[in-house]
Design a protein around this motif. Structure first.
Motif, PDB file in Angstrom:
ATOM      1  N   TYR A  30      28.785  40.300  51.327  1.00  0.00           N
ATOM      2  CA  TYR A  30      28.958  41.206  52.459  1.00  0.00           C
ATOM      3  C   TYR A  30      30.346  41.117  53.085  1.00  0.00           C
ATOM      4  CZ  TYR A  30      23.916  42.112  52.516  1.00  0.00           C
ATOM      5  OH  TYR A  30      22.655  42.500  52.192  1.00  0.00           O
ATOM      6  N   ALA A  31      30.906  39.916  53.162  1.00  0.00           N
ATOM      7  CA  ALA A  31      32.118  39.710  53.954  1.00  0.00           C
ATOM      8  C   ALA A  31      33.352  40.371  53.363  1.00  0.00           C
ATOM      9  CB  ALA A  31      32.378  38.216  54.142  1.00  0.00           C
ATOM     10  N   ILE A  32      33.294  40.797  52.099  1.00  0.00           N
ATOM     11  CA  ILE A  32      34.498  41.341  51.470  1.00  0.00           C
ATOM     12  C   ILE A  32      34.510  42.863  51.456  1.00  0.00           C
ATOM     13  CG2 ILE A  32      34.840  39.292  50.055  1.00  0.00           C
ATOM     14  CD1 ILE A  32      33.710  40.853  47.688  1.00  0.00           C
ATOM     15  N   SER A  33      33.585  43.504  52.169  1.00  0.00           N
ATOM     16  CA  SER A  33      33.579  44.965  52.254  1.00  0.00           C
ATOM     17  C   SER A  33      32.975  45.387  53.583  1.00  0.00           C
ATOM     18  CB  SER A  33      32.785  45.572  51.093  1.00  0.00           C
ATOM     19  OG  SER A  33      32.609  46.967  51.281  1.00  0.00           O
ATOM     20  N   ILE A  34      33.781  46.021  54.427  1.00  0.00           N
ATOM     21  CA  ILE A  34      33.282  46.503  55.712  1.00  0.00           C
ATOM     22  C   ILE A  34      32.190  47.548  55.495  1.00  0.00           C
ATOM     23  CG2 ILE A  34      33.906  47.783  57.798  1.00  0.00           C
ATOM     24  CD1 ILE A  34      34.874  44.933  57.831  1.00  0.00           C
ATOM     25  N   GLY A 342      26.614  52.937  46.201  1.00  0.00           N
ATOM     26  CA  GLY A 342      25.808  52.126  45.301  1.00  0.00           C
ATOM     27  C   GLY A 342      26.570  51.541  44.133  1.00  0.00           C
ATOM     28  N   LYS A 343      27.891  51.746  44.075  1.00  0.00           N
ATOM     29  CA  LYS A 343      28.675  51.282  42.929  1.00  0.00           C
ATOM     30  C   LYS A 343      29.685  50.194  43.283  1.00  0.00           C
ATOM     31  CE  LYS A 343      28.478  55.850  40.711  1.00  0.00           C
ATOM     32  NZ  LYS A 343      29.296  56.984  40.194  1.00  0.00           N
ATOM     33  N   LEU A 344      29.938  49.975  44.566  1.00  0.00           N
ATOM     34  CA  LEU A 344      30.953  48.994  44.949  1.00  0.00           C
ATOM     35  C   LEU A 344      30.522  47.592  44.527  1.00  0.00           C
ATOM     36  CD1 LEU A 344      31.938  50.214  48.530  1.00  0.00           C
ATOM     37  CD2 LEU A 344      33.234  50.497  46.418  1.00  0.00           C
ATOM     38  N   ALA A 345      31.416  46.883  43.872  1.00  0.00           N
ATOM     39  CA  ALA A 345      31.155  45.512  43.428  1.00  0.00           C
ATOM     40  C   ALA A 345      32.403  44.681  43.650  1.00  0.00           C
ATOM     41  CB  ALA A 345      30.759  45.491  41.951  1.00  0.00           C
ATOM     42  N   ARG A 346      32.211  43.386  43.750  1.00  0.00           N
ATOM     43  CA  ARG A 346      33.346  42.494  43.986  1.00  0.00           C
ATOM     44  C   ARG A 346      34.403  42.680  42.902  1.00  0.00           C
ATOM     45  NH1 ARG A 346      33.000  37.337  46.787  1.00  0.00           N
ATOM     46  NH2 ARG A 346      35.113  36.510  46.872  1.00  0.00           N
ATOM     47  N   THR A 347      35.651  42.854  43.327  1.00  0.00           N
ATOM     48  CA  THR A 347      36.727  43.014  42.360  1.00  0.00           C
ATOM     49  C   THR A 347      37.123  41.660  41.783  1.00  0.00           C
ATOM     50  OG1 THR A 347      38.306  42.927  44.191  1.00  0.00           O
ATOM     51  CG2 THR A 347      37.663  45.104  43.396  1.00  0.00           C
ATOM     52  N   TYR A 356      37.747  37.360  33.187  1.00  0.00           N
ATOM     53  CA  TYR A 356      37.675  37.971  34.512  1.00  0.00           C
ATOM     54  C   TYR A 356      37.090  36.954  35.495  1.00  0.00           C
ATOM     55  CZ  TYR A 356      38.623  42.465  32.305  1.00  0.00           C
ATOM     56  OH  TYR A 356      39.211  43.495  31.613  1.00  0.00           O
ATOM     57  N   THR A 357      37.799  36.714  36.588  1.00  0.00           N
ATOM     58  CA  THR A 357      37.365  35.712  37.555  1.00  0.00           C
ATOM     59  C   THR A 357      37.520  36.248  38.977  1.00  0.00           C
ATOM     60  OG1 THR A 357      39.586  34.728  37.640  1.00  0.00           O
ATOM     61  CG2 THR A 357      38.026  33.796  36.057  1.00  0.00           C
ATOM     62  N   GLU A 358      36.728  35.668  39.893  1.00  0.00           N
ATOM     63  CA  GLU A 358      36.896  35.980  41.309  1.00  0.00           C
ATOM     64  C   GLU A 358      38.216  35.394  41.794  1.00  0.00           C
ATOM     65  OE1 GLU A 358      33.652  34.743  43.708  1.00  0.00           O
ATOM     66  OE2 GLU A 358      32.157  35.930  42.627  1.00  0.00           O
ATOM     67  N   ASP A 359      38.922  36.161  42.598  1.00  0.00           N
ATOM     68  CA  ASP A 359      40.213  35.724  43.118  1.00  0.00           C
ATOM     69  C   ASP A 359      40.093  35.551  44.629  1.00  0.00           C
ATOM     70  OD1 ASP A 359      42.805  35.278  43.857  1.00  0.00           O
ATOM     71  OD2 ASP A 359      43.654  36.952  42.733  1.00  0.00           O
ATOM     72  N   PRO A 360      40.256  34.315  45.138  1.00  0.00           N
ATOM     73  CA  PRO A 360      40.147  34.108  46.589  1.00  0.00           C
ATOM     74  C   PRO A 360      41.212  34.854  47.382  1.00  0.00           C
ATOM     75  CG  PRO A 360      41.025  32.146  45.504  1.00  0.00           C
ATOM     76  CD  PRO A 360      40.563  33.063  44.426  1.00  0.00           C
ATOM     77  N   ASP A 361      42.278  35.293  46.700  1.00  0.00           N
ATOM     78  CA  ASP A 361      43.327  36.055  47.373  1.00  0.00           C
ATOM     79  C   ASP A 361      43.097  37.559  47.281  1.00  0.00           C
ATOM     80  OD1 ASP A 361      44.733  33.870  48.245  1.00  0.00           O
ATOM     81  OD2 ASP A 361      46.025  33.772  46.491  1.00  0.00           O
ATOM     82  N   THR A 364      37.881  42.090  48.477  1.00  0.00           N
ATOM     83  CA  THR A 364      37.593  43.515  48.474  1.00  0.00           C
ATOM     84  C   THR A 364      36.505  43.823  47.453  1.00  0.00           C
ATOM     85  OG1 THR A 364      38.570  45.706  48.110  1.00  0.00           O
ATOM     86  CG2 THR A 364      39.407  43.925  46.776  1.00  0.00           C
ATOM     87  N   LYS A 365      35.864  44.969  47.635  1.00  0.00           N
ATOM     88  CA  LYS A 365      34.949  45.516  46.644  1.00  0.00           C
ATOM     89  C   LYS A 365      35.512  46.843  46.153  1.00  0.00           C
ATOM     90  CE  LYS A 365      30.479  43.559  48.032  1.00  0.00           C
ATOM     91  NZ  LYS A 365      29.093  43.890  48.463  1.00  0.00           N
ATOM     92  N   GLY A 366      35.193  47.165  44.913  1.00  0.00           N
ATOM     93  CA  GLY A 366      35.730  48.401  44.365  1.00  0.00           C
ATOM     94  C   GLY A 366      34.892  48.949  43.237  1.00  0.00           C
ATOM     95  N   THR A 367      35.281  50.129  42.780  1.00  0.00           N
ATOM     96  CA  THR A 367      34.633  50.752  41.633  1.00  0.00           C
ATOM     97  C   THR A 367      35.618  51.711  40.987  1.00  0.00           C
ATOM     98  OG1 THR A 367      32.683  51.966  40.875  1.00  0.00           O
ATOM     99  CG2 THR A 367      33.674  52.704  42.931  1.00  0.00           C
ATOM    100  N   TRP A 368      35.418  51.965  39.696  1.00  0.00           N
ATOM    101  CA  TRP A 368      36.253  52.909  38.956  1.00  0.00           C
ATOM    102  C   TRP A 368      35.590  54.280  38.956  1.00  0.00           C
ATOM    103  CZ3 TRP A 368      40.914  51.104  37.342  1.00  0.00           C
ATOM    104  CH2 TRP A 368      41.071  49.732  37.228  1.00  0.00           C
ATOM    105  N   LEU A 369      36.379  55.315  39.168  1.00  0.00           N
ATOM    106  CA  LEU A 369      35.859  56.679  39.129  1.00  0.00           C
ATOM    107  C   LEU A 369      36.031  57.210  37.711  1.00  0.00           C
ATOM    108  CD1 LEU A 369      37.237  58.159  42.488  1.00  0.00           C
ATOM    109  CD2 LEU A 369      35.080  56.963  42.054  1.00  0.00           C
ATOM    110  N   VAL A 370      35.002  57.021  36.913  1.00  0.00           N
ATOM    111  CA  VAL A 370      35.074  57.413  35.498  1.00  0.00           C
ATOM    112  C   VAL A 370      34.585  58.838  35.282  1.00  0.00           C
ATOM    113  CG1 VAL A 370      34.850  55.047  34.697  1.00  0.00           C
ATOM    114  CG2 VAL A 370      32.788  56.398  35.090  1.00  0.00           C
TER     115      VAL A 370
END
Length: 509
Positions: A30-34, A342-347, A356-361, A364-370
């Protein structure tokens, strides 16, 4: 109902919930996406409504008991039953009423309420969410040099927001500051929390029930003072705590550690001095180069632009960087956001070993518009008009939403040599701002002394590669922590391979 009684009612219901089997908790980040944090508001309203129902049910039972005590003339019935009427009243009550009162006290009509709370338990924030939220607050405080006492009151950058922290929340922040080895700020948060704690005499019992008794304050204070080198002050406070809580084993252990540190002369924790003056300055206020640059209408990329030119502000010639104004309409922004539901996921980021790893720096959450609908086609054409690059083989648009203190640490968009084996390098980046951000959230280029604050509908474009096709280190950039607001951006990375005839590499200029 008195404030203390309501608090005790809530505590009792939470204890009932805790006593049931624990459901599996999901990692919602929750904390990485308003945007996703808005769900928590609904959950809290749901929970508070349940707690209010419980408090009402408990109050009704209290009212029933108090009314019965009035019926019995409780104070006067203490006298010896000398007359037959009084004798009968007492005898009947002891025979009949108190059996029913036992049933009344054993009955728990709030069982359904407990089940309602358990039903949403998997959606509740985890410890990781709390830690990331505190890390966001810490970044905000460090970047914008905010006083601890003012932050606790809800004052951010001299603007008072209709919110504040209580003593328990301040102590929680202090504990996590210790984990970050930030002992100076840990002490500040602890003292603010302790002041709030001492201001309310009724709060101590509630805090104890919620896992934060007063003795824990002393333990944390001693640990912080020990790390800062104020060990004799720590010893004085610790001895006072042992006197008040002699049964507390952890205090005796803390005393042993403190005596050892005094005896061996342990060095205080090193004070970290990360000034980064340019970073802080340009995150706090807009920075622009001193060169006399200008604004113009862009009309040359396509025939359509002759009818509807783009408003362009030139920010830098070397490396090339421009800011386009009013290029995305509010209607399109709403449509873009709708595509992300419904598509936002941790970047994640690609590590040097290709994983692919979580980056503490990167909070944010994001998604690709395919999708390849009319909206995406129109945005792609807009990007091509803005950049004059061929984007048919470019990466899809990526939409990002930032969280509490959401930021992206200083990084480059061009690829490392190892990554170029499988990918074409990114010749340019276009960032579309899909929201205004009231406080914070600037895109900053520290080596250029340049920052751009989000303005809804605008777009920032810069070249990542120099004229030789090599990565330009001056394009190192960062998204400053968001203080207030929800930072929405859409990014388009443009590949180098298709631009051979549009921007050929030069060996020298």
């Amino acid at each position: 109902m008195p404030k203390l009684l309501i608090s005790l009612a809530i505590l009792y219901l939470l204890v009932l919930v805790k006593s049931h089997s624990k459901p599996k908790i999901l990692e919602n980040n929750y904390a990485i996406s308003i945007y996703d944090m808005s769900k928590l508001i609904d959950y809290e309203h749901y929970l508070l409504n349940i707690l209010q129902k419980f408090a009402n049910a408990l109050q009704k039972r209290v009212d029933t008991l108090e009314y019965y005590l009035e019926m019995t003339d409780y104070d006067r019935e203490k006298n010896l039953a000398e007359d037959p009427i009084k004798h009968f009243r007492i005898t009947r009550r002891l025979h009949s009423d108190y059996v029913n009162w036992v049933w009344f006290m054993e009955e728990q009509p709030w069982g359904t309420l407990v089940k309602d709370i358990i039903a949403i338990a998997p959606e509740m924030p985890t410890l990781k969410d709390v830690e990331e939220a505190i890390r966001g607050l810490r970044l905000i405080q460090w970047t914008y040099s905010l006083p601890t006492a003012e932050m606790a009151k809800g004052v951010l950058q001299d603007i008072h927001h209709n919110t504040s922290l209580d003593g328990m929340q301040c102590i929680t922040i202090a504990r996590h500051m210790v984990n970050y080895k930030d002992f100076i700020r840990a002490k500040e948060w602890l003292m603010v929390g302790l002041k709030m704690y001492e201001a309310d005499e009724e709060i101590e019992y509630i805090y104890s029930q919620l896992g934060m008794p007063l003795v824990d304050f002393y333990e944390l204070f001693v640990e912080i003072q020990d790390e800062l080198g104020s060990r004799y002050l720590a010893m004085s406070e610790l001895q006072l705590a042992i006197k008040n809580w002699p049964e507390k084993v952890s205090l005796q252990r803390a005393l042993s550690r403190l005596k050892m540190n005094i005896r061996i002369g342990k060095e205080p924790a090193e004070k970290k001095n990360k000034s980064k003056r340019v970073y802080k300055k340009c995150c706090s206020s807009e920075c622009r180069p001193t060169a006399k640059l200008y604004c113009l209408y862009k009309t040359t990329s396509s025939y359509f632009l002759r009818l509807a030119p783009l408003k362009m502000e030139l920010l830098s010639l070397d490396p090339y960087m421009v800011l386009f104004h009013d290029v995305v309409s509010d209607k399109d922004i709403v449509s873009i956001r709708n595509l992300t539901k419904g598509k936002l996921a941790r970047t994640v980021t690609v590590s040097k070993d290709g994983n692919y790893t979580e980056d503490p720096d990167r909070t944010t959450k994001g998604t690709w518009l395919v999708e390849n609908n009319a909206l995406i086609q129109r945005l792609s054409q807009l990007t091509q008009d803005m950049t004059n690059f061929d984007i048919h083989d470019a990466d899809p648009f990526q939409v990002l939403n930032y969280g509490i203190g959401g930021f992206y640490g200083i990084h480059f968009d061009f690829l490392e040599d190892a990554e170029l084996d499988n990918f074409s390098d990114r010749i340019a980046t276009a960032v579309f701002y899909l929201s205004d951000v009231p406080q914070g959230g600037a895109t900053i280029f520290p080596k250029l002394g340049l920052s751009v604050f989000p303005k809804k509908g605008s777009a920032l474009l810069w070249y990542n590669l120099d004229h030789k096709g090599d990565g330009d280190n001056r394009t190192a950039h960062s998204a400053c922590p968001t203080v207030v607001g929800s930072r929405w951006v859409m990014t388009k990375w443009i590949n180098e391979r298709e631009q051979i005839f549009r921007r050929p590499c030069l060996t020298s200029i």
